[in-house]
Design a protein around this motif. Structure first.
Motif, PDB file in Angstrom:
ATOM      1  N   GLN A 180       1.166  -1.262   0.055  1.00 12.71           N
ATOM      2  CA  GLN A 180       0.081   0.072  -0.185  1.00 12.71           C
ATOM      3  C   GLN A 180       0.925   1.016  -0.056  1.00 12.71           C
ATOM      4  OE1 GLN A 180      -2.426   0.645   3.307  1.00 12.71           O
ATOM      5  NE2 GLN A 180      -3.789   1.791   2.857  1.00 12.71           N
ATOM      6  N   THR A 181       1.812   1.876   0.483  1.00 10.14           N
ATOM      7  CA  THR A 181       2.872   2.334   0.827  1.00 10.14           C
ATOM      8  C   THR A 181       4.008   2.365  -0.445  1.00 10.14           C
ATOM      9  OG1 THR A 181       3.229   1.882   3.706  1.00 10.14           O
ATOM     10  CG2 THR A 181       4.987   3.384   2.094  1.00 10.14           C
ATOM     11  N   VAL A 182       3.925   1.011  -0.671  1.00 14.36           N
ATOM     12  CA  VAL A 182       4.757   1.541  -2.208  1.00 14.36           C
ATOM     13  C   VAL A 182       3.065   2.236  -3.052  1.00 14.36           C
ATOM     14  CG1 VAL A 182       6.532   0.220  -4.689  1.00 14.36           C
ATOM     15  CG2 VAL A 182       6.360  -0.044  -1.843  1.00 14.36           C
ATOM     16  N   ALA A 183       2.553   1.781  -3.272  1.00 15.08           N
ATOM     17  CA  ALA A 183       1.805   1.990  -4.388  1.00 15.08           C
ATOM     18  C   ALA A 183       1.479   3.819  -4.155  1.00 15.08           C
ATOM     19  CB  ALA A 183       0.471   1.110  -4.327  1.00 15.08           C
ATOM     20  N   ARG A 193       3.720   5.545  -3.187  1.00 15.12           N
ATOM     21  CA  ARG A 193       4.702   6.796  -3.234  1.00 15.12           C
ATOM     22  C   ARG A 193       5.217   6.586  -4.738  1.00 15.12           C
ATOM     23  NH1 ARG A 193       8.300   3.463  -0.116  1.00 15.12           N
ATOM     24  NH2 ARG A 193       7.872   4.393   1.476  1.00 15.12           N
ATOM     25  N   ASP A 194       4.448   5.755  -5.252  1.00 15.94           N
ATOM     26  CA  ASP A 194       4.924   5.545  -6.865  1.00 15.94           C
ATOM     27  C   ASP A 194       3.656   6.831  -7.171  1.00 15.94           C
ATOM     28  OD1 ASP A 194       7.013   3.579  -6.599  1.00 15.94           O
ATOM     29  OD2 ASP A 194       5.292   1.467  -6.866  1.00 15.94           O
ATOM     30  N   GLU A 195       2.346   6.676  -6.581  1.00 15.09           N
ATOM     31  CA  GLU A 195       1.966   8.043  -7.756  1.00 15.09           C
ATOM     32  C   GLU A 195       3.143   9.134  -7.078  1.00 15.09           C
ATOM     33  OE1 GLU A 195      -2.026   7.430  -5.584  1.00 15.09           O
ATOM     34  OE2 GLU A 195      -2.509   5.517  -6.220  1.00 15.09           O
ATOM     35  N   ASN A 196       3.494   9.250  -6.599  1.00  9.96           N
ATOM     36  CA  ASN A 196       3.877  10.621  -5.751  1.00  9.96           C
ATOM     37  C   ASN A 196       4.944  10.611  -7.170  1.00  9.96           C
ATOM     38  OD1 ASN A 196       2.525  11.556  -4.083  1.00  9.96           O
ATOM     39  ND2 ASN A 196       3.721  10.927  -2.458  1.00  9.96           N
ATOM     40  N   ILE A 197       5.452   9.552  -6.979  1.00  8.75           N
ATOM     41  CA  ILE A 197       6.878   9.416  -8.093  1.00  8.75           C
ATOM     42  C   ILE A 197       6.325  10.026  -9.505  1.00  8.75           C
ATOM     43  CG2 ILE A 197       8.775   8.318  -9.197  1.00  8.75           C
ATOM     44  CD1 ILE A 197       8.592   6.901  -6.450  1.00  8.75           C
ATOM     45  N   ALA A 198       5.216   9.396  -9.822  1.00  6.36           N
ATOM     46  CA  ALA A 198       4.626   9.804 -11.021  1.00  6.36           C
ATOM     47  C   ALA A 198       4.128  11.303 -11.597  1.00  6.36           C
ATOM     48  CB  ALA A 198       4.021   8.990 -11.578  1.00  6.36           C
ATOM     49  N   ARG A 199       3.587  11.765 -10.704  1.00  2.00           N
ATOM     50  CA  ARG A 199       3.124  12.973 -10.066  1.00  2.00           C
ATOM     51  C   ARG A 199       4.453  13.935 -10.342  1.00  2.00           C
ATOM     52  NH1 ARG A 199      -0.773  12.475  -6.703  1.00  2.00           N
ATOM     53  NH2 ARG A 199       0.267  12.198  -5.534  1.00  2.00           N
ATOM     54  N   ILE A 200       5.526  13.861  -9.509  1.00  5.50           N
ATOM     55  CA  ILE A 200       7.559  14.528 -10.284  1.00  5.50           C
ATOM     56  C   ILE A 200       7.113  14.237 -11.582  1.00  5.50           C
ATOM     57  CG2 ILE A 200       9.557  14.455 -10.060  1.00  5.50           C
ATOM     58  CD1 ILE A 200       8.175  14.176  -6.236  1.00  5.50           C
ATOM     59  N   GLU A 201       7.564  13.114 -11.962  1.00  4.76           N
ATOM     60  CA  GLU A 201       7.817  12.819 -13.270  1.00  4.76           C
ATOM     61  C   GLU A 201       6.711  13.682 -14.755  1.00  4.76           C
ATOM     62  OE1 GLU A 201       9.992   8.798 -12.442  1.00  4.76           O
ATOM     63  OE2 GLU A 201       8.317   8.584 -13.802  1.00  4.76           O
ATOM     64  N   ASN A 254      12.174   7.493  -4.763  1.00  4.47           N
ATOM     65  CA  ASN A 254      12.619   6.360  -5.296  1.00  4.47           C
ATOM     66  C   ASN A 254      13.962   5.120  -4.787  1.00  4.47           C
ATOM     67  OD1 ASN A 254      11.643   5.644  -8.570  1.00  4.47           O
ATOM     68  ND2 ASN A 254      12.472   8.481  -8.128  1.00  4.47           N
ATOM     69  N   ARG A 255      14.216   5.749  -4.050  1.00  4.15           N
ATOM     70  CA  ARG A 255      14.919   5.000  -2.849  1.00  4.15           C
ATOM     71  C   ARG A 255      14.667   4.299  -2.052  1.00  4.15           C
ATOM     72  NH1 ARG A 255      16.487   4.774   2.666  1.00  4.15           N
ATOM     73  NH2 ARG A 255      18.270   3.962   2.674  1.00  4.15           N
ATOM     74  N   ARG A 256      13.329   4.554  -1.256  1.00  2.00           N
ATOM     75  CA  ARG A 256      12.440   4.256  -0.352  1.00  2.00           C
ATOM     76  C   ARG A 256      11.416   2.723  -0.865  1.00  2.00           C
ATOM     77  NH1 ARG A 256      12.939   3.033   4.706  1.00  2.00           N
ATOM     78  NH2 ARG A 256      11.585   1.066   4.851  1.00  2.00           N
ATOM     79  N   SER A 257      10.946   3.479  -1.953  1.00  2.00           N
ATOM     80  CA  SER A 257       9.714   2.179  -2.716  1.00  2.00           C
ATOM     81  C   SER A 257      11.297   1.420  -3.074  1.00  2.00           C
ATOM     82  CB  SER A 257       9.765   3.244  -4.015  1.00  2.00           C
ATOM     83  OG  SER A 257       8.372   3.662  -3.923  1.00  2.00           O
TER      84      SER A 257
END
Length: 154
Positions: free
Chosen positions: A72-75, A77-85, A107-110
């Motif tokens: 759940q946490t990775v999902a 966080r991946d949304e945040n990464i996608a927003r930044i990208e 990315n490191r935490r994921s």
């Protein structure tokens, strides 16, 4: 550090912080120094170390709950990464961008969480193998007892 106080309706007021020139100079000096050793406090790891005190069902539930929470946490966080990208471009994010640090740390935490998910699945596999080995051993011992009893009766 300076802050701007923002009053809000229906939720607590917030403060928006910004870096002063003196703070920036201090931060620039500090960022080049070697960091202290990290301190990791994770109750889950202590429970894993003491897992031998648990039964199989509780151990598996503990690990499965950890996997679910991490996924759940990775999902999120991946949304945040996608927003930044999307905003800054995956390849266009320069080291000098104020978003670069957040991007690499997300990315490191994921990556670390994905590795922990993999490790948890490995532990579940070990528990399952041990259960199957014990089951197989029980069957073999049972058959040996039958053979021994048959030999004694003959």
């Amino acid at each position: 550090m300076e802050f701007e106080h923002i009053e809000q309706t229906g939720k607590p007021d917030k403060k928006i912080y910004s870096l002063t020139e003196k703070g920036r100079e201090t931060l620039e000096k500090w960022v080049t120094e070697s960091p202290s050793d990290p301190i990791i406090r994770d109750e889950f790891l202590i429970k894993m170390y003491s897992i031998w005190l648990s039964n199989e069902e509780n151990a598996k539930k503990l690990i499965q709950d950890r996997i679910a929470k991490l996924e759940q946490t990775v999902a999120l966080r991946d949304e945040n990464i996608a927003r930044i990208e999307q905003t800054h471009g995956k390849n266009g994010l320069e080291m000098t961008s104020k978003h670069f640090g957040g991007y690499i740390l997300f990315n490191r935490r994921s990556m670390l969480d994905e590795e922990e998910i993999s490790w948890c699945k490995w532990v579940l596999n070990l528990i399952e193998k041990a259960r199957l080995n014990n089951l197989l051993l029980g069957i073999i011992v049972g058959k040996l007892n039958i053979i021994i009893q048959d030999k004694i009766l003959i």
